[in-house]
Motif scaffolding. Sequence first.
Motif, short mmCIF file in Angstrom:
data_model
loop_
_atom_site.label_atom_id
_atom_site.label_comp_id
_atom_site.label_asym_id
_atom_site.label_seq_id
_atom_site.Cartn_x
_atom_site.Cartn_y
_atom_site.Cartn_z
N THR A 117 22.41 88.49 -6.29
CA THR A 117 21.63 87.26 -6.36
C THR A 117 22.25 86.28 -7.35
O THR A 117 22.34 85.07 -7.07
N GLY A 120 25.55 85.03 -5.92
CA GLY A 120 25.37 84.20 -4.74
C GLY A 120 25.17 82.73 -5.06
O GLY A 120 25.34 81.87 -4.17
N SER A 124 26.56 78.86 -2.95
CA SER A 124 25.59 77.83 -2.57
C SER A 124 25.79 76.55 -3.35
O SER A 124 25.77 75.44 -2.77
N ALA A 259 22.75 78.20 3.79
CA ALA A 259 22.06 79.48 3.91
C ALA A 259 21.64 79.74 5.35
O ALA A 259 21.71 80.88 5.83
N SER A 274 26.69 85.50 -0.61
CA SER A 274 25.87 84.33 -0.29
C SER A 274 24.43 84.75 -0.15
O SER A 274 24.13 85.85 0.34
N TRP A 275 23.54 83.86 -0.57
CA TRP A 275 22.11 84.13 -0.39
C TRP A 275 21.75 84.22 1.09
O TRP A 275 20.92 85.03 1.48
N ASP A 278 22.68 87.70 2.38
CA ASP A 278 21.76 88.72 1.88
C ASP A 278 20.39 88.62 2.55
O ASP A 278 19.76 89.64 2.84
N ILE A 279 19.94 87.41 2.80
CA ILE A 279 18.65 87.24 3.49
C ILE A 279 18.75 87.76 4.92
O ILE A 279 17.83 88.41 5.43
N PRO A 296 16.78 87.09 -3.22
CA PRO A 296 17.68 86.00 -2.77
C PRO A 296 16.93 84.85 -2.14
O PRO A 296 17.31 83.68 -2.32
N ALA A 299 15.49 82.81 -5.04
CA ALA A 299 16.52 82.02 -5.70
C ALA A 299 16.90 80.80 -4.88
O ALA A 299 17.08 79.70 -5.41
N LEU A 300 17.01 80.98 -3.56
CA LEU A 300 17.33 79.85 -2.68
C LEU A 300 16.23 78.80 -2.71
O LEU A 300 16.50 77.59 -2.79
#
Length: 323
Positions: A117, A120, A124, A259, A274-275, A278-279, A296, A299-300
Amino acid sequence: MPESPEPQDAITPAGGGAMSLATSEAETLEKGPPPSGGVPTGRPRSLWSDAWQDLRRNPVFVVSALIIVFLVLIAIWPEMIASGNPLQCDLAKAQDGSAPGHPFGYDAQGCDVYTRTVHGARASITVGICATAGATLLGSVLGGLAGFFGGWWDALLSRLADIFFGIPIILGGLVFLSVVTSGSVWPVVGFIVLLGWPQISRIARGAVVTAKQNDYVQAARALGAGNGRMLLRHIAPNAVAPVIVVATIALGTYIALEATLSFIGVGLKPPTVSWGIDISNASVQIRNAPHMLLWPAGALSITVLAFIMLGDAVRDALDPKLR
């Protein structure tokens, strides 16, 4: 006949009276008003100084700016708060929850969710800043020239922008990025710039068309100023405010777009952290291990919200109609 005595209130050139009063008033004007009262001296405040004063007193701007500064710092130096390797995984700990030294738990591959996280943020933030800078520069130049010169140049740029506006951004990403084998940030940045400049272009064009009708521009033209001088010295500084507002808000939108493209598999690709990746990996395990998606995604969301809040605060400060 004896001479009559001179009146006591007679005005002599060397004495007091009106001459002395005029002299004292002139000296007072030269010295300026006293420090403790009167009209304040100094340069008049500009739009930018007024905007900065408003932003400093706006808690929304302060909070969002602090969040963004923190995100930029961890994007540049993620080891500041996460010393682990985001690509180092242990399948024996796959989908495990929080543990000492690993507060966010592990993902499906046994990688530390906290470390991934934090790392990442680099991808971004890099995509958001570079894409915004590229789209703003390209859109401002093309839109500014179209608004300043008008005629066939304006018509050509307007029709070209309409073509790009007609391309659905997700569909365009699927077509454009599916043929790109590199999983780095630069193809994504190039795609966002390619489809993001028309919005900035229209804002810049409208601002330039409005600014070039002002009296000071007409006066500069009457005095013989060239097109380059009028555009750079008189029009651009007074037309850049709306472009800055739109670009600041668009930065958060571009981060969310990166994302989204990574989530559907055409944006960033492993081993890039990358977020969105991971998502996407966590979405199939949301019932068994919700912590894989929570951090993640959170955080995004915070990053996008911070940039949108910053853009709203800048808009309120730079828009004279809202004062």
